[in-house]
Design a protein around this motif. Structure first.
Motif, short mmCIF file in Angstrom:
data_model
loop_
_atom_site.label_atom_id
_atom_site.label_comp_id
_atom_site.label_asym_id
_atom_site.label_seq_id
_atom_site.Cartn_x
_atom_site.Cartn_y
_atom_site.Cartn_z
N ASN A 88 0.86 -1.18 0.00
CA ASN A 88 0.00 0.00 0.00
C ASN A 88 0.90 1.23 0.00
OD1 ASN A 88 -2.94 -0.96 0.43
ND2 ASN A 88 -1.76 -2.16 1.91
N ILE A 89 0.68 2.10 -0.97
CA ILE A 89 1.56 3.25 -1.15
C ILE A 89 0.74 4.54 -1.08
CG2 ILE A 89 3.07 4.45 -2.78
CD1 ILE A 89 3.81 1.66 -3.86
N ALA A 90 1.24 5.48 -0.29
CA ALA A 90 0.65 6.82 -0.24
C ALA A 90 1.58 7.76 -0.97
CB ALA A 90 0.46 7.26 1.21
N THR A 91 1.02 8.57 -1.85
CA THR A 91 1.85 9.47 -2.65
C THR A 91 1.08 10.74 -2.96
OG1 THR A 91 3.23 9.60 -4.64
CG2 THR A 91 1.14 8.42 -4.84
N SER A 92 1.67 11.59 -3.78
CA SER A 92 1.04 12.87 -4.11
C SER A 92 0.92 13.02 -5.62
CB SER A 92 1.87 14.03 -3.55
OG SER A 92 3.14 14.07 -4.19
N ILE A 93 0.09 13.97 -6.02
CA ILE A 93 -0.06 14.26 -7.45
C ILE A 93 1.29 14.65 -8.05
CG2 ILE A 93 -1.13 15.82 -9.12
CD1 ILE A 93 -3.54 15.98 -7.22
N LYS A 94 2.05 15.44 -7.31
CA LYS A 94 3.37 15.86 -7.78
C LYS A 94 4.27 14.67 -8.04
CE LYS A 94 7.56 18.15 -6.08
NZ LYS A 94 8.17 18.90 -4.94
N ALA A 95 4.29 13.72 -7.10
CA ALA A 95 5.20 12.58 -7.20
C ALA A 95 4.86 11.67 -8.38
CB ALA A 95 5.19 11.78 -5.90
N VAL A 96 3.57 11.37 -8.56
CA VAL A 96 3.21 10.45 -9.64
C VAL A 96 3.32 11.10 -11.01
CG1 VAL A 96 1.67 9.06 -8.21
CG2 VAL A 96 0.74 10.99 -9.47
N SER A 97 3.34 12.43 -11.05
CA SER A 97 3.44 13.12 -12.34
C SER A 97 4.88 13.32 -12.79
CB SER A 97 2.74 14.48 -12.27
OG SER A 97 3.39 15.34 -11.35
N GLN A 98 5.83 13.13 -11.88
CA GLN A 98 7.24 13.30 -12.24
C GLN A 98 7.73 12.09 -13.03
OE1 GLN A 98 8.67 14.03 -8.27
NE2 GLN A 98 8.72 16.24 -8.58
N ARG A 99 8.44 12.37 -14.10
CA ARG A 99 8.86 11.31 -15.01
C ARG A 99 9.98 10.47 -14.41
NH1 ARG A 99 10.05 13.87 -20.70
NH2 ARG A 99 11.06 15.46 -19.42
N LEU A 100 10.00 9.20 -14.80
CA LEU A 100 11.06 8.28 -14.43
C LEU A 100 11.83 7.92 -15.69
CD1 LEU A 100 8.96 6.00 -12.06
CD2 LEU A 100 10.63 7.73 -11.37
N PHE A 101 13.14 7.85 -15.57
CA PHE A 101 13.98 7.70 -16.76
C PHE A 101 14.60 6.31 -16.86
CE2 PHE A 101 13.78 12.15 -15.57
CZ PHE A 101 13.33 12.71 -16.76
N PHE A 102 13.84 5.30 -16.45
CA PHE A 102 14.30 3.92 -16.62
C PHE A 102 13.10 3.04 -16.89
CE2 PHE A 102 13.89 4.99 -12.13
CZ PHE A 102 13.04 4.02 -11.66
N GLU A 103 13.32 1.96 -17.64
CA GLU A 103 12.25 1.05 -18.00
C GLU A 103 12.17 -0.14 -17.06
OE1 GLU A 103 12.57 -0.08 -22.06
OE2 GLU A 103 12.50 1.96 -22.83
N ASN A 104 13.27 -0.49 -16.44
CA ASN A 104 13.28 -1.56 -15.45
C ASN A 104 14.28 -1.18 -14.37
OD1 ASN A 104 16.01 -2.63 -16.43
ND2 ASN A 104 14.75 -2.88 -18.25
N LEU A 105 14.05 -1.69 -13.17
CA LEU A 105 14.86 -1.29 -12.03
C LEU A 105 15.87 -2.38 -11.67
CD1 LEU A 105 15.42 0.79 -9.84
CD2 LEU A 105 13.67 -0.32 -8.43
N ASP A 106 17.14 -2.06 -11.83
CA ASP A 106 18.21 -2.98 -11.44
C ASP A 106 18.59 -2.71 -9.98
OD1 ASP A 106 18.32 -3.93 -14.07
OD2 ASP A 106 19.71 -2.35 -14.66
N VAL A 107 18.73 -3.76 -9.20
CA VAL A 107 19.20 -3.63 -7.82
C VAL A 107 20.21 -4.73 -7.54
CG1 VAL A 107 16.99 -2.65 -7.05
CG2 VAL A 107 17.40 -5.12 -6.82
N VAL A 108 20.95 -4.57 -6.45
CA VAL A 108 21.84 -5.61 -5.96
C VAL A 108 21.28 -6.10 -4.64
CG1 VAL A 108 24.14 -6.11 -5.05
CG2 VAL A 108 23.90 -4.69 -7.09
N GLU A 109 21.04 -7.40 -4.54
CA GLU A 109 20.54 -8.00 -3.31
C GLU A 109 21.64 -8.84 -2.68
OE1 GLU A 109 16.48 -9.53 -3.33
OE2 GLU A 109 16.29 -8.87 -5.41
N ILE A 110 21.92 -8.56 -1.42
CA ILE A 110 23.01 -9.22 -0.70
C ILE A 110 22.47 -9.88 0.55
CG2 ILE A 110 25.18 -8.87 0.53
CD1 ILE A 110 25.58 -8.43 -2.35
N SER A 111 22.95 -11.08 0.86
CA SER A 111 22.56 -11.75 2.09
C SER A 111 23.72 -12.58 2.62
CB SER A 111 21.33 -12.64 1.87
OG SER A 111 21.61 -13.62 0.88
N ILE A 112 23.67 -12.89 3.90
CA ILE A 112 24.70 -13.70 4.54
C ILE A 112 24.75 -15.08 3.88
CG2 ILE A 112 25.38 -14.86 6.68
CD1 ILE A 112 25.95 -11.95 6.76
N ASP A 113 25.95 -15.60 3.68
CA ASP A 113 26.21 -16.92 3.07
C ASP A 113 25.94 -16.94 1.57
OD1 ASP A 113 26.96 -18.01 5.53
OD2 ASP A 113 24.90 -18.56 6.02
#
Length: 253
Positions: A88-113
């Motif tokens: 569940n996400i709460a946001t504003s009109i300003k936030a959802v109207s701002q453009r994003l400049f990527f098509e997919n989100l790359d992340v690095v996930e790290i865990s012990i072992d």
């Protein structure tokens, strides 16, 4: 995707929000960031999984870029949208109207072992626009010392220290960027890109503004020139089965 308008009293708002959850992912759009934050603070006891997708903390012609903290929060929320079953996400009109400049989100996930090639991890951090330094003191940087890798993800309040035995992560701790002393132990961590512009090609920007392709651009110029790109992506592009709800605060009074 459903786009609904919620017009009810503030007292019955949490009940209606529960009834409106036609999908497991719901985004509630408020007039401003302030009201989105008030919603989370007031109703988090009913649902602990409310996240805030904030707008940039800059104006159009400010001479500085959105803070790392804000960019980190925005990227972390998009990661939640893409990877969790319920959010569940709460946001504003300003936030959802701002453009994003990527098509997919790359992340690095790290865990012990976890086994991960040390050199590939460094390459991935560079791909996510993290800058290699001798010592990690600021967000968006990383440092290597033998089998130890320090990195300050922009979505975390403290940097993390990874200790490797070969290609295996044997220790993951937070540490103080001033004293450099390790503190609490973590089981896992997610490292989002160091900037929302991590997929931007500088040549595309310079071509869009008809500028010299050899020109060096600082972070501020990148953000400003990106407004000339033809990207039409926004938060709406990352929520195929989510339900959007516009909360009309004036009529909720």
């Amino acid at each position: 995707m459903n786009l609904n308008s919620i017009t009810t009293s503030k007292e019955s708002l949490p009940i209606l929000l529960g009834l409106k959850q036609v999908s497991k992912k719901n985004i509630y759009i408020f007039p401003t960031d302030k009201e989105a934050n008030e919603f989370k603070n007031n109703f988090s006891n009913l649902n602990e999984n409310i996240e805030i997708f904030p707008g940039w903390d800059t104006l159009t012609y400010d001479s500085f870029i959105p803070s790392y903290e804000i960019q980190g929060k925005r990227l972390a929320v998009i990661h939640s949208l893409l990877t969790t079953k319920e959010v569940n996400i709460a946001t504003s009109i300003k936030a959802v109207s701002q453009r994003l400049f990527f098509e997919n989100l790359d992340v690095v996930e790290i865990s012990i072992d976890q086994e991960i090639d040390f050199e590939i991890l460094i390459e991935n951090l560079i791909h996510l626009k993290y800058v290699r330094k001798d010592r990690v003191e600021a967000k968006g940087t990383f440092a290597v010392r033998g089998g130890q890798l320090d990195v300050y993800p922009i979505n975390r309040t403290e940097p993390i220290r990874l200790i490797f035995d070969g290609d295996t992560v044997i220790e993951l701790r937070n540490f103080n960027p001033i004293s450099q002393r390790s503190s609490t132990v973590e089981k896992s961590s997610i490292i989002v890109p160091a900037t929302e512009l991590f997929q931007i090609n500088k040549l595309d920007i310079l071509e869009a503004v008809s500028s010299n392709k050899n020109k060096e651009l600082d972070e501020y110029e990148l953000f400003q020139y990106c407004q000339n790109l033809s990207s039409n992506h926004s938060l709406f592009n990352f929520v195929d089965k989510s339900s959007f709800h516009i909360v009309d605060i004036e009529r909720c009074k």
